[in-house]
Design a protein around this motif. Structure first.
Motif, PDB file in Angstrom:
ATOM      1  N   UNK A  14       0.842  -1.209   0.000  1.00 10.56           N
ATOM      2  CA  UNK A  14       0.000   0.000   0.000  1.00 10.56           C
ATOM      3  C   UNK A  14       0.873   1.254   0.000  1.00 10.56           C
ATOM      4  N   UNK A  15       2.021   1.181   0.693  1.00 15.28           N
ATOM      5  CA  UNK A  15       2.947   2.311   0.693  1.00 15.28           C
ATOM      6  C   UNK A  15       3.547   2.504  -0.698  1.00 15.28           C
ATOM      7  N   UNK A  16       3.917   1.415  -1.346  1.00  9.39           N
ATOM      8  CA  UNK A  16       4.503   1.520  -2.682  1.00  9.39           C
ATOM      9  C   UNK A  16       3.506   2.050  -3.700  1.00  9.39           C
ATOM     10  N   UNK A  17       2.216   1.781  -3.503  1.00  9.73           N
ATOM     11  CA  UNK A  17       1.182   2.315  -4.401  1.00  9.73           C
ATOM     12  C   UNK A  17       0.756   3.724  -4.002  1.00  9.73           C
ATOM     13  N   UNK A  18       1.379   4.250  -2.935  1.00 10.54           N
ATOM     14  CA  UNK A  18       1.090   5.586  -2.415  1.00 10.54           C
ATOM     15  C   UNK A  18      -0.345   5.722  -1.936  1.00 10.54           C
ATOM     16  N   UNK A  19      -0.898   4.598  -1.464  1.00 10.00           N
ATOM     17  CA  UNK A  19      -2.237   4.637  -0.879  1.00 10.00           C
ATOM     18  C   UNK A  19      -2.188   5.079   0.576  1.00 10.00           C
ATOM     19  N   UNK A  20      -1.021   4.943   1.201  1.00  8.68           N
ATOM     20  CA  UNK A  20      -0.824   5.393   2.577  1.00  8.68           C
ATOM     21  C   UNK A  20       0.518   6.093   2.655  1.00  8.68           C
ATOM     22  N   UNK A  21       0.670   6.905   3.700  1.00 10.92           N
ATOM     23  CA  UNK A  21       1.947   7.526   4.005  1.00 10.92           C
ATOM     24  C   UNK A  21       2.703   6.662   5.017  1.00 10.92           C
ATOM     25  N   UNK A  22       4.003   6.896   5.118  1.00 12.85           N
ATOM     26  CA  UNK A  22       4.822   6.112   6.041  1.00 12.85           C
ATOM     27  C   UNK A  22       4.266   6.167   7.462  1.00 12.85           C
ATOM     28  N   UNK A  23       3.796   7.330   7.885  1.00 15.30           N
ATOM     29  CA  UNK A  23       3.276   7.487   9.244  1.00 15.30           C
ATOM     30  C   UNK A  23       2.013   6.667   9.482  1.00 15.30           C
ATOM     31  N   UNK A  24       1.330   6.265   8.415  1.00 16.75           N
ATOM     32  CA  UNK A  24       0.118   5.463   8.545  1.00 16.75           C
ATOM     33  C   UNK A  24       0.405   3.959   8.565  1.00 16.75           C
ATOM     34  N   UNK A  25       1.646   3.601   8.310  1.00 15.65           N
ATOM     35  CA  UNK A  25       2.043   2.190   8.308  1.00 15.65           C
ATOM     36  C   UNK A  25       2.458   1.749   9.707  1.00 15.65           C
ATOM     37  N   UNK A  26       2.620   0.451   9.852  1.00 16.27           N
ATOM     38  CA  UNK A  26       3.178  -0.077  11.087  1.00 16.27           C
ATOM     39  C   UNK A  26       4.542   0.564  11.346  1.00 16.27           C
ATOM     40  N   UNK A  27       4.880   0.834  12.611  1.00 12.52           N
ATOM     41  CA  UNK A  27       6.221   1.355  12.926  1.00 12.52           C
ATOM     42  C   UNK A  27       7.337   0.443  12.438  1.00 12.52           C
ATOM     43  N   UNK A  28       7.010  -0.827  12.176  1.00 18.16           N
ATOM     44  CA  UNK A  28       8.016  -1.757  11.674  1.00 18.16           C
ATOM     45  C   UNK A  28       8.542  -1.329  10.301  1.00 18.16           C
ATOM     46  N   UNK A  29       7.727  -0.649   9.518  1.00 16.76           N
ATOM     47  CA  UNK A  29       8.167  -0.222   8.187  1.00 16.76           C
ATOM     48  C   UNK A  29       9.273   0.823   8.312  1.00 16.76           C
ATOM     49  N   UNK A  30       9.078   1.783   9.185  1.00 13.16           N
ATOM     50  CA  UNK A  30      10.123   2.795   9.394  1.00 13.16           C
ATOM     51  C   UNK A  30      11.385   2.143   9.947  1.00 13.16           C
ATOM     52  N   UNK A  31      11.228   1.157  10.820  1.00 16.61           N
ATOM     53  CA  UNK A  31      12.390   0.439  11.351  1.00 16.61           C
ATOM     54  C   UNK A  31      13.108  -0.322  10.247  1.00 16.61           C
TER      55      UNK A  31
END
Length: 262
Positions: A73-90
């Protein structure tokens, strides 16, 4: 992004009680093996279910095969990084750290098959997921465990179990010969530690060299052993595709890890 490290067998006489669980998760068979007195109690079964729960969670966040994963969903730009699980930023942070430590031989920007590159932390997620899944197993008193995720292994135990001597529970791990997958090229004996192998024998040219911008198809493999499967897997991939600069970085910055090239 790893090849097959092999299978684990207990090297102990007499062999302590053993129980195993297998689940298809993260696109591969993952098996969890426990050994020691009390493996049939409810506590171990609950801990194993917690471990598989961690793997399922990681799959729901990072799968490249699930349209509803946070990553896709992040790669399709349907969500922003802040809307993803904190694991994605990690994962982003770990990928940047790995790229720096390996002198650019490891990356989380991988080919998509459509001629471009996209954020894909697959090369670190499996090892990281297994490390995280091992936490409830480490709390099982008197028990040793082995998690086998598609051929990469993590062996561990409760702190009350010794690493040597007659009371130690040892696991013997076979390393495949990449040029003859019916042959075991070498074996390792572990009470604790991780084993990851990267190569082309099982999946062909699937390992990406970010410096050269191409997939690497040469034969052979690199096996790395050390405290965590996260970094064993990262270094196995980096050493397989990397240059002398990567090997020098491994020697100076990964002193708790050992590598073997076949």
């Amino acid at each position: 992004m790893s090849g097959t490290a092999g299978s684990a067998q207990v090297d102990a006489t007499p062999a302590p009680p053993r129980r195993a669980w297998v689940e298809q998760v993260m696109g591969m068979p993952v098996s969890i093996h426990l050994r020691g007195d009390g493996v049939d109690g409810p506590g171990p079964a609950d801990a194993v279910e917690q471990a598989f729960g961690v793997l399922r969670q990681m799959d729901s966040v990072f799968s490249t095969y699930r349209d509803d994963s946070d990553l896709m969903r992040l790669r399709r730009e349907q969500v922003q990084l802040a809307q993803c699980s904190p694991l994605v930023e990690e994962a982003l942070r770990l990928g940047q750290e790995a790229e720096e430590l390996t002198r650019g031989a490891f990356t989380t920007l991988l080919p998509t098959g459509e001629g471009d590159l996209a954020f894909d932390p697959t090369g670190l997620v499996k090892g990281w997921a297994v490390d995280r899944a091992s936490r409830p197993l480490r709390r099982l008193r008197g028990l040793s465990f082995c998690i086998n995720a598609g051929g990469d292994l993590l062996v561990g135990a409760h702190d009350d179990l010794p690493v040597a001597g007659p009371d130690a529970i040892l696991w013997r791990v076979g390393i495949e010969d990449p040029r003859d997958r019916q042959r075991i090229a070498s074996t390792l004996t572990l009470a604790r530690g991780a084993v990851a192998t990267s190569g082309t024998a099982a999946r062909g040219a699937h390992l990406y060299d970010p410096v050269e911008g191409r997939l690497v198809g040469r034969p052979g493999s690199v096996t790395v052993t050390g405290p965590t499967l996260l970094w064993a897997d990262i270094w196995a991939t980096a050493l397989f595709v990397g240059s002398e600069a990567t090997r020098e970085a491994f020697a100076t910055s990964a002193t708790d890890y050992l590598s073997t090239a076949l």
